[in-house]
Design an enzyme around this catalytic site. Structure first.
Site, mmCIF file in Angstrom:
data_model
loop_
_atom_site.group_PDB
_atom_site.id
_atom_site.type_symbol
_atom_site.label_atom_id
_atom_site.label_comp_id
_atom_site.label_asym_id
_atom_site.label_seq_id
_atom_site.Cartn_x
_atom_site.Cartn_y
_atom_site.Cartn_z
ATOM 1 N N TYR A 137 0.867 -1.020 0.170
ATOM 2 C CA TYR A 137 0.013 0.057 -0.093
ATOM 3 C C TYR A 137 0.811 1.286 0.073
ATOM 4 C CZ TYR A 137 -4.230 2.503 1.117
ATOM 5 O OH TYR A 137 -5.250 3.288 1.074
ATOM 6 N N SER A 138 1.695 1.203 -0.900
ATOM 7 C CA SER A 138 2.552 2.633 -1.154
ATOM 8 C C SER A 138 3.000 2.541 -2.815
ATOM 9 C CB SER A 138 3.878 2.443 -0.404
ATOM 10 O OG SER A 138 4.335 1.354 -0.600
ATOM 11 N N ASP A 173 11.370 -2.885 9.769
ATOM 12 C CA ASP A 173 10.338 -2.182 9.018
ATOM 13 C C ASP A 173 9.624 -1.302 9.877
ATOM 14 O OD1 ASP A 173 8.851 -1.073 7.036
ATOM 15 O OD2 ASP A 173 8.143 -2.897 6.041
ATOM 16 N N GLY A 175 6.372 0.708 10.417
ATOM 17 C CA GLY A 175 5.470 0.692 9.533
ATOM 18 C C GLY A 175 5.117 -0.150 8.589
ATOM 19 N N GLY A 177 3.062 -2.391 7.541
ATOM 20 C CA GLY A 177 1.902 -2.728 6.584
ATOM 21 C C GLY A 177 1.663 -4.327 6.508
ATOM 22 N N TRP A 178 1.053 -4.785 5.437
ATOM 23 C CA TRP A 178 0.755 -6.219 5.622
ATOM 24 C C TRP A 178 1.964 -7.077 5.112
ATOM 25 C CZ3 TRP A 178 -2.712 -2.228 3.653
ATOM 26 C CH2 TRP A 178 -3.903 -2.362 4.446
ATOM 27 N N GLU A 201 -5.238 -5.637 12.104
ATOM 28 C CA GLU A 201 -5.665 -6.437 10.649
ATOM 29 C C GLU A 201 -4.257 -6.794 10.143
ATOM 30 O OE1 GLU A 201 -8.403 -7.695 9.748
ATOM 31 O OE2 GLU A 201 -9.867 -6.975 11.090
ATOM 32 N N CYS A 354 -6.075 12.194 -5.173
ATOM 33 C CA CYS A 354 -4.689 11.984 -4.872
ATOM 34 C C CYS A 354 -4.003 11.541 -6.317
ATOM 35 C CB CYS A 354 -4.377 10.903 -4.039
ATOM 36 S SG CYS A 354 -5.000 11.316 -2.254
#
Length: 382
Positions: A137-138, A173, A175, A177-178, A201, A354
């Site tokens: 998600y980046s 790492d 942050g 993410g998943w 989550e 965005c």
């Protein structure tokens, strides 16, 4: 239920006198009730007064209510920002927001988990439908990529090569993410990985999907970190740190870096130091977010870490967001009953506004490389 195609339907003309917004939007060659993809189709005339009175919040909230449509929202926002229409916003309207950002720590430890609960914990199934296979998600790296999957894999490998990862190293790492970066690094570079996230989550997803890899994930605020690592990466998290905590973030990174260690900071950035988060984005998408300027990042690292390299590929975020939007539209029927029409319009507005902002170069995407004054510097990778 709305769909992207509905925005292209003919809209009955609304009887109204010429409005100030006609003049303002005209500077960006946008017509109200025009027939081009970037023109505004007005459904409720009163929305124009609300947009003028409440600026970004009024524009976003009237769209969420269905008061107006634009077939190509990305083009609409690209034109607005290229023409610098936000200059029509009176400074005093944002006076309190600017003052609050300096007086109040909106990203304190007490508030740290709010963005995880409100944004990242929407549901892993939803993000699986929108993102690539690793749920990255980046911003992707599209230099030689043709698909979202290729762009995200290229970005992950670029980070690993910039960090000079080798088997046996420990990678943190911040942050995570998943788990896209830690899983890729563990699988392809043989490193031991530790991730930190404020999303339950995300933490659960990594534990379930990467149990066989040398990955440890902590559901924890980054400020509690205090153990040594060969390399540190932070991808798409610094936007949540906040200007009052930039220095603290760099102090944590320095505290955790071994001698000759490297930090890669991948973050969205703004062009102006003295500005605040868009109020609509803050209210509906990323609560307490705060995009850093290049100057603010430099100040935070001053006399702590040495900037070895700065890489801007912000234009690649346009492609990434448009790919996410395509996936979102293709899979929306699976989630329509769960999230509803208002969420659909909110999320579409978020992704496409965005995309337009990055296309206009109104915001940037940077990868900073920092060292603890590494003798001889680093070998640059692109």
């Amino acid at each position: 239920m709305a769909s992207e195609q509905q925005d292209t339907m003919d809209v009955p003309s609304i009887g109204r006198s010429r409005h100030l917004l006609d003049e303002i939007l005209g500077e960006a060659d946008i017509r109200i009730n025009g027939d081009r993809p970037w023109d505004m189709r007005l459904h409720r005339a009163e929305a124009l007064d609300e947009i003028v009175a409440r600026n970004s919040l009024g524009l976003g909230e009237t769209y969420m209510r269905g008061d107006w449509d634009v077939p190509a929202l990305d083009q609409f926002f690209h034109r607005i920002l290229t023409a610098d229409l936000p200059r029509h916003v009176k400074p005093w309207r944002n006076g309190w927001r600017i003052l609050r950002s300096y007086l109040v720590n909106l990203q304190s430890r007490r508030r740290a988990f709010e963005v995880g609960e409100r944004h990242y914990d929407l549901g892993n199934e939803f993000y699986q439908a929108m993102l690539d296979s690793r749920l990255t998600y980046s911003c992707g790296y599209w230099r030689e990529a043709e698909t979202l999957e290729e762009a995200q894999t290229a970005k992950l490998d670029l980070i690993c090569r910039k960090l000079g990862l080798k088997p046996g190293m420990r990678l943190l790492d911040i942050g995570c993410g998943w788990g896209s970066l830690v899983s890729y690094a563990a699988e392809n570079y043989g490193v031991e990985c530790v991730g930190v996230t404020v999303s339950r989550e995300q933490s659960a997803y990594i534990a379930e999907h990467y149990a066989e890899l040398p990955i440890t994930v902590h559901l924890r605020d980054y400020r509690y970190l205090d153990e040594p690592f060969d390399r540190i990466a932070s991808v798409g998290m610094f936007e949540h740190v906040g200007r009052k905590n930039h220095r603290t973030f760099m102090q944590v990174a320095k505290r955790c870096l071994k001698k000759d260690g490297l930090l890669l900071l991948h973050t969205i950035g703004k062009n102006q130091r003295r500005s605040t988060t868009d109020p609509w984005i803050d209210k509906y998408i990323f609560p307490n977010g705060d995009l850093p300027s290049a100057g603010q990042i430099g100040d935070a690292a001053d006399n702590l870490l040495t900037c070895e390299d700065l890489h801007n590929f912000g234009s690649d975020y346009d492609n990434t967001l448009m790919a996410w939007h395509h996936n979102f539209e293709q899979n929306w029927q699976r989630f329509a009953d769960r999230y509803g029409q208002r969420f659909y319009r909110m999320w579409r507005y978020y992704l496409l506004s965005c995309a337009g902002a990055f296309r206009a170069r109104h915001i940037q995407l940077w990868q900073w490389m920092f060292s603890d004054r590494l003798p001889g510097g680093i070998q640059r990778v692109s």
